[in-house]
Write a protein that holds these residues in place. Sequence first.
Motif, PDB file in Angstrom:
ATOM      1  N   LYS A 108      23.429  -8.322  -5.183  1.00 29.26           N
ATOM      2  CA  LYS A 108      24.657  -8.779  -5.839  1.00 29.26           C
ATOM      3  C   LYS A 108      25.878  -8.002  -5.341  1.00 29.26           C
ATOM      4  N   ILE A 109      25.636  -6.893  -4.651  1.00 27.43           N
ATOM      5  CA  ILE A 109      26.730  -6.042  -4.189  1.00 27.43           C
ATOM      6  C   ILE A 109      27.158  -6.399  -2.771  1.00 27.43           C
ATOM      7  N   ALA A 110      26.191  -6.592  -1.881  1.00 21.04           N
ATOM      8  CA  ALA A 110      26.485  -6.869  -0.466  1.00 21.04           C
ATOM      9  C   ALA A 110      25.230  -7.426   0.193  1.00 21.04           C
ATOM     10  N   PRO A 111      25.364  -8.050   1.381  1.00 18.83           N
ATOM     11  CA  PRO A 111      24.171  -8.504   2.109  1.00 18.83           C
ATOM     12  C   PRO A 111      23.222  -7.340   2.374  1.00 18.83           C
ATOM     13  N   VAL A 112      21.930  -7.575   2.172  1.00 17.87           N
ATOM     14  CA  VAL A 112      20.921  -6.527   2.309  1.00 17.87           C
ATOM     15  C   VAL A 112      20.023  -6.832   3.505  1.00 17.87           C
ATOM     16  N   TYR A 113      19.901  -5.859   4.405  1.00 17.02           N
ATOM     17  CA  TYR A 113      19.023  -5.948   5.572  1.00 17.02           C
ATOM     18  C   TYR A 113      17.946  -4.880   5.425  1.00 17.02           C
ATOM     19  N   TYR A 114      16.726  -5.234   5.811  1.00 16.54           N
ATOM     20  CA  TYR A 114      15.583  -4.360   5.498  1.00 16.54           C
ATOM     21  C   TYR A 114      14.623  -4.268   6.677  1.00 16.54           C
ATOM     22  N   VAL A 115      14.118  -3.065   6.922  1.00 15.53           N
ATOM     23  CA  VAL A 115      12.987  -2.868   7.834  1.00 15.53           C
ATOM     24  C   VAL A 115      11.915  -2.044   7.120  1.00 15.53           C
ATOM     25  N   THR A 116      10.701  -2.179   7.596  1.00 18.22           N
ATOM     26  CA  THR A 116       9.571  -1.512   6.967  1.00 18.22           C
ATOM     27  C   THR A 116       9.478  -0.036   7.350  1.00 18.22           C
ATOM     28  N   GLY A 117       8.759   0.694   6.513  1.00 22.00           N
ATOM     29  CA  GLY A 117       8.359   2.063   6.816  1.00 22.00           C
ATOM     30  C   GLY A 117       6.848   2.158   6.878  1.00 22.00           C
ATOM     31  N   ASN A 118       6.341   3.351   7.063  1.00 22.47           N
ATOM     32  CA  ASN A 118       4.894   3.519   7.178  1.00 22.47           C
ATOM     33  C   ASN A 118       4.166   3.235   5.866  1.00 22.47           C
ATOM     34  N   HIS A 119       4.832   3.421   4.726  1.00 19.63           N
ATOM     35  CA  HIS A 119       4.154   3.175   3.449  1.00 19.63           C
ATOM     36  C   HIS A 119       3.960   1.688   3.190  1.00 19.63           C
ATOM     37  N   GLU A 120       4.855   0.849   3.684  1.00 17.42           N
ATOM     38  CA  GLU A 120       4.631  -0.591   3.571  1.00 17.42           C
ATOM     39  C   GLU A 120       3.384  -1.011   4.351  1.00 17.42           C
ATOM     40  N   ALA A 121       3.127  -0.313   5.461  1.00 17.45           N
ATOM     41  CA  ALA A 121       1.949  -0.634   6.272  1.00 17.45           C
ATOM     42  C   ALA A 121       0.654  -0.170   5.615  1.00 17.45           C
ATOM     43  N   ARG A 122       0.757   0.804   4.723  1.00 16.32           N
ATOM     44  CA  ARG A 122      -0.443   1.392   4.129  1.00 16.32           C
ATOM     45  C   ARG A 122      -0.954   0.637   2.904  1.00 16.32           C
ATOM     46  N   LEU A 129       5.490  -8.056  -1.876  1.00 14.13           N
ATOM     47  CA  LEU A 129       6.841  -7.501  -1.914  1.00 14.13           C
ATOM     48  C   LEU A 129       7.763  -8.249  -0.957  1.00 14.13           C
ATOM     49  N   LYS A 130       7.272  -8.505   0.253  1.00 12.71           N
ATOM     50  CA  LYS A 130       8.066  -9.203   1.254  1.00 12.71           C
ATOM     51  C   LYS A 130       8.498 -10.572   0.758  1.00 12.71           C
ATOM     52  N   GLN A 131       7.572 -11.310   0.171  1.00  8.50           N
ATOM     53  CA  GLN A 131       7.886 -12.642  -0.324  1.00  8.50           C
ATOM     54  C   GLN A 131       8.947 -12.584  -1.422  1.00  8.50           C
ATOM     55  N   GLN A 132       8.817 -11.627  -2.324  1.00 10.76           N
ATOM     56  CA  GLN A 132       9.794 -11.503  -3.403  1.00 10.76           C
ATOM     57  C   GLN A 132      11.173 -11.115  -2.867  1.00 10.76           C
ATOM     58  N   MET A 133      11.203 -10.269  -1.837  1.00  7.22           N
ATOM     59  CA  MET A 133      12.487  -9.885  -1.252  1.00  7.22           C
ATOM     60  C   MET A 133      13.152 -11.073  -0.574  1.00  7.22           C
ATOM     61  N   ILE A 134      12.374 -11.866   0.143  1.00  3.09           N
ATOM     62  CA  ILE A 134      12.922 -13.062   0.804  1.00  3.09           C
ATOM     63  C   ILE A 134      13.494 -14.019  -0.236  1.00  3.09           C
ATOM     64  N   GLU A 135      12.758 -14.229  -1.329  1.00  2.00           N
ATOM     65  CA  GLU A 135      13.230 -15.121  -2.385  1.00  2.00           C
ATOM     66  C   GLU A 135      14.510 -14.590  -3.032  1.00  2.00           C
ATOM     67  N   ALA A 136      14.672 -13.264  -3.057  1.00  2.00           N
ATOM     68  CA  ALA A 136      15.872 -12.660  -3.638  1.00  2.00           C
ATOM     69  C   ALA A 136      17.072 -12.742  -2.703  1.00  2.00           C
ATOM     70  N   GLY A 137      16.819 -12.991  -1.406  1.00  2.00           N
ATOM     71  CA  GLY A 137      17.916 -13.121  -0.459  1.00  2.00           C
ATOM     72  C   GLY A 137      18.044 -11.997   0.547  1.00  2.00           C
ATOM     73  N   VAL A 138      17.072 -11.099   0.584  1.00  2.00           N
ATOM     74  CA  VAL A 138      17.092 -10.003   1.554  1.00  2.00           C
ATOM     75  C   VAL A 138      16.797 -10.545   2.956  1.00  2.00           C
ATOM     76  N   ILE A 139      17.514 -10.028   3.945  1.00  4.04           N
ATOM     77  CA  ILE A 139      17.255 -10.392   5.343  1.00  4.04           C
ATOM     78  C   ILE A 139      16.304  -9.352   5.926  1.00  4.04           C
ATOM     79  N   ILE A 140      15.059  -9.724   6.123  1.00  4.41           N
ATOM     80  CA  ILE A 140      14.048  -8.808   6.650  1.00  4.41           C
ATOM     81  C   ILE A 140      14.001  -8.952   8.160  1.00  4.41           C
ATOM     82  N   LEU A 141      14.220  -7.842   8.833  1.00  2.00           N
ATOM     83  CA  LEU A 141      14.199  -7.833  10.297  1.00  2.00           C
ATOM     84  C   LEU A 141      12.877  -7.229  10.755  1.00  2.00           C
ATOM     85  N   SER A 142      11.931  -8.091  11.043  1.00  2.00           N
ATOM     86  CA  SER A 142      10.590  -7.683  11.454  1.00  2.00           C
ATOM     87  C   SER A 142      10.468  -7.877  12.958  1.00  2.00           C
ATOM     88  N   ASP A 143      10.864  -6.850  13.715  1.00  2.00           N
ATOM     89  CA  ASP A 143      10.972  -6.957  15.178  1.00  2.00           C
ATOM     90  C   ASP A 143      11.864  -8.143  15.529  1.00  2.00           C
TER      91      ASP A 143
END
Length: 293
Positions: A108-122, A129-143
Amino acid sequence: MKKTKGKKRLWITAIAVIFILILLFWGNTAIQITPITIEDTRIPSSFDGFTIVQVSDLHNAEFGNRQERLLHAVKSISPDMIAITGDLIDSNHTDIAKAMAFIKGSIKIAPVYYVTGNHEARTNQYAELKQQMIEAGVIILSDESTSIKGRTDSIQLIGLDDPSFTDSGDSYERAVQMDAKLKALLTENNQYTVLLSHRPELFDMYVENNINLVLSGHAHGGQVRLPFIGGIIAPNQGFFPRYSQGLYKKEQTNMVVSRGLGNSIMPLRINNRPELIHITFKVAKGANNMVNK
């Protein structure tokens, strides 16, 4: 007299312990906003004054009810974009609801861009989580790469998945794979390039690829910071890490390493407050301000 002296020592000790506990609590919950100005002749003219809030290594930490203190701090900066550079969750105690409380507020504040860390891989909960973020409007940059458009020009924004997502268990091979992915994503039209990548220890690779600005985390500020010495230990860098916090420069590459907000294996930070990074672009004198198309 001896009893009086003993009571006095006991009171002094108790007060000292209470003071240390209060200091530790404050040092692990009081958010510090760190301003960093990136001044570069290559920044396009319409991005002069462009602001980014970098959020890293939240690790499911809570800052107020539904992250209200954290969201208030982000909102106070009035950013043009929010960059989340990995470890939004913690694989040891994953709580998607806590993570999404921040996501739903920040979008709600600004466009959100996201990349993963090692804990997401674990964790096996990242897909949810990824699906919920996409539905919320987050731009996930996966390579992946995208453009952020200004009035007359644009910058390239690249996001790399954490190397823990690759199949190889060898750290060298993972680095080689990341390098190949990065080369494939780079444009050839001299756009100013911002890279979101969780790992600061790969700085030389970013420099070799002529990245203009890297936003990274993972090091947790060295967990414990000592005066004149800096961070003590960081993942994948070991003791006295080279890249633990702040701005690093080499050739034409700037790298910002966030100390992050939460903790993982070690429950306490010492002299190392949770951090939000506030980045401001400034077009340096002598810029040719070429329009990128």
